[in-house]
Motif scaffolding. Structure first.
Motif, PDB file in Angstrom:
ATOM      1  N   GLN A  42      -7.028  39.088  25.484  1.00  0.00           N
ATOM      2  CA  GLN A  42      -7.269  38.582  24.138  1.00  0.00           C
ATOM      3  C   GLN A  42      -5.664  38.237  23.726  1.00  0.00           C
ATOM      4  N   SER A  43      -4.555  38.570  24.101  1.00  0.00           N
ATOM      5  CA  SER A  43      -3.331  38.070  23.856  1.00  0.00           C
ATOM      6  C   SER A  43      -3.233  36.714  24.119  1.00  0.00           C
ATOM      7  N   LEU A  44      -3.498  36.298  25.489  1.00  0.00           N
ATOM      8  CA  LEU A  44      -3.408  35.268  26.223  1.00  0.00           C
ATOM      9  C   LEU A  44      -4.326  33.987  25.103  1.00  0.00           C
ATOM     10  N   THR A  45      -5.642  34.493  24.986  1.00  0.00           N
ATOM     11  CA  THR A  45      -6.588  33.615  24.195  1.00  0.00           C
ATOM     12  C   THR A  45      -5.963  33.187  22.761  1.00  0.00           C
ATOM     13  N   SER A  46      -5.153  34.342  22.168  1.00  0.00           N
ATOM     14  CA  SER A  46      -4.397  34.030  20.959  1.00  0.00           C
ATOM     15  C   SER A  46      -3.396  33.045  21.046  1.00  0.00           C
ATOM     16  N   GLN A  47      -2.613  33.369  21.952  1.00  0.00           N
ATOM     17  CA  GLN A  47      -1.496  32.346  22.210  1.00  0.00           C
ATOM     18  C   GLN A  47      -1.964  30.748  22.309  1.00  0.00           C
ATOM     19  N   LEU A  48      -2.994  30.624  23.453  1.00  0.00           N
ATOM     20  CA  LEU A  48      -3.663  29.416  23.279  1.00  0.00           C
ATOM     21  C   LEU A  48      -4.246  28.686  22.364  1.00  0.00           C
ATOM     22  N   GLU A  49      -4.670  29.446  21.537  1.00  0.00           N
ATOM     23  CA  GLU A  49      -5.438  29.119  20.268  1.00  0.00           C
ATOM     24  C   GLU A  49      -4.452  28.244  19.100  1.00  0.00           C
ATOM     25  N   ARG A  50      -3.217  28.836  19.277  1.00  0.00           N
ATOM     26  CA  ARG A  50      -2.023  28.378  18.628  1.00  0.00           C
ATOM     27  C   ARG A  50      -1.392  27.096  19.114  1.00  0.00           C
ATOM     28  N   VAL A  51      -1.562  26.715  20.325  1.00  0.00           N
ATOM     29  CA  VAL A  51      -0.751  25.603  20.897  1.00  0.00           C
ATOM     30  C   VAL A  51      -1.270  24.266  20.385  1.00  0.00           C
ATOM     31  N   VAL A  52      -0.421  23.561  20.326  1.00  0.00           N
ATOM     32  CA  VAL A  52      -0.770  22.211  19.529  1.00  0.00           C
ATOM     33  C   VAL A  52      -0.057  21.268  20.583  1.00  0.00           C
ATOM     34  N   LEU A  53      -0.884  20.034  20.877  1.00  0.00           N
ATOM     35  CA  LEU A  53      -0.105  19.013  21.719  1.00  0.00           C
ATOM     36  C   LEU A  53       0.269  17.950  20.688  1.00  0.00           C
ATOM     37  N   VAL A  54       1.586  17.538  20.828  1.00  0.00           N
ATOM     38  CA  VAL A  54       2.199  16.406  19.985  1.00  0.00           C
ATOM     39  C   VAL A  54       2.119  15.151  21.003  1.00  0.00           C
ATOM     40  N   GLU A  55       1.490  14.150  20.317  1.00  0.00           N
ATOM     41  CA  GLU A  55       1.355  12.707  21.076  1.00  0.00           C
ATOM     42  C   GLU A  55       2.793  11.989  20.928  1.00  0.00           C
ATOM     43  N   LYS A  56       3.063  10.915  21.696  1.00  0.00           N
ATOM     44  CA  LYS A  56       4.194  10.039  21.265  1.00  0.00           C
ATOM     45  C   LYS A  56       4.085   9.609  20.224  1.00  0.00           C
ATOM     46  N   ASP A  57       3.059   9.333  19.546  1.00  0.00           N
ATOM     47  CA  ASP A  57       3.095   8.544  18.134  1.00  0.00           C
ATOM     48  C   ASP A  57       3.139   9.626  16.955  1.00  0.00           C
ATOM     49  N   GLY A  58       3.404  10.795  17.324  1.00  0.00           N
ATOM     50  CA  GLY A  58       3.418  11.812  16.371  1.00  0.00           C
ATOM     51  C   GLY A  58       2.031  12.748  15.919  1.00  0.00           C
ATOM     52  N   ARG A  59       1.056  12.269  16.485  1.00  0.00           N
ATOM     53  CA  ARG A  59      -0.261  13.088  16.042  1.00  0.00           C
ATOM     54  C   ARG A  59      -0.158  14.346  16.885  1.00  0.00           C
ATOM     55  N   LYS A  60      -0.825  15.424  16.168  1.00  0.00           N
ATOM     56  CA  LYS A  60      -0.939  16.777  16.732  1.00  0.00           C
ATOM     57  C   LYS A  60      -2.060  17.114  16.879  1.00  0.00           C
ATOM     58  N   ILE A  61      -2.479  17.588  18.030  1.00  0.00           N
ATOM     59  CA  ILE A  61      -3.895  17.715  18.428  1.00  0.00           C
ATOM     60  C   ILE A  61      -3.909  19.238  18.873  1.00  0.00           C
ATOM     61  N   PRO A  62      -4.863  20.097  18.288  1.00  0.00           N
ATOM     62  CA  PRO A  62      -4.794  21.393  18.857  1.00  0.00           C
ATOM     63  C   PRO A  62      -5.583  21.422  19.974  1.00  0.00           C
ATOM     64  N   LEU A  63      -5.322  22.430  20.815  1.00  0.00           N
ATOM     65  CA  LEU A  63      -6.119  22.635  21.980  1.00  0.00           C
ATOM     66  C   LEU A  63      -7.416  23.259  21.747  1.00  0.00           C
ATOM     67  N   LYS A  64      -8.553  22.760  22.377  1.00  0.00           N
ATOM     68  CA  LYS A  64      -9.833  23.147  22.098  1.00  0.00           C
ATOM     69  C   LYS A  64     -10.308  23.853  23.357  1.00  0.00           C
ATOM     70  N   LYS A  65     -11.318  24.858  23.190  1.00  0.00           N
ATOM     71  CA  LYS A  65     -11.932  25.424  24.236  1.00  0.00           C
ATOM     72  C   LYS A  65     -12.711  24.771  25.164  1.00  0.00           C
ATOM     73  N   LYS A  66     -12.458  24.664  26.173  1.00  0.00           N
ATOM     74  CA  LYS A  66     -13.583  23.968  27.125  1.00  0.00           C
ATOM     75  C   LYS A  66     -14.876  24.365  27.179  1.00  0.00           C
ATOM     76  N   GLU A  67     -15.813  23.579  26.953  1.00  0.00           N
ATOM     77  CA  GLU A  67     -17.122  24.031  26.859  1.00  0.00           C
ATOM     78  C   GLU A  67     -17.884  24.019  28.246  1.00  0.00           C
ATOM     79  N   SER A  68     -18.500  25.193  28.734  1.00  0.00           N
ATOM     80  CA  SER A  68     -18.960  25.248  30.113  1.00  0.00           C
ATOM     81  C   SER A  68     -20.163  24.621  30.234  1.00  0.00           C
TER      82      SER A  68
END
Length: 68
Positions: A42-68
């Protein structure tokens, strides 16, 4: 997870190595270990839900859960 429960997991592991556990203690150990794993998951899942990738152009993309 509470420190008291983590200490109990350690006590049961030590007793298991040294003299063995009763059936009740084995069940307690199994339940405590599962609770420990669930808490970490649960702790790891919570941490991953807060991760945001920042592209070179400044766009912020939140991580999404991979669909099985």
């Amino acid at each position: 997870m509470e420190k008291k429960k983590i200490d109990r997991i350690s006590e049961l592991a030590k007793k298991s190595r040294e003299e063995g556990l009763s059936e009740a203690e084995r069940l307690e150990q199994k339940a405590l270990r599962q609770e420990y794993v669930d808490a970490h998951r649960q702790s790891l899942t919570s941490q991953l839900e807060r991760v945001v990738l920042v592209e070179k152009d400044g766009r912020k993309i939140p991580l999404k859960k991979k669909e099985s």
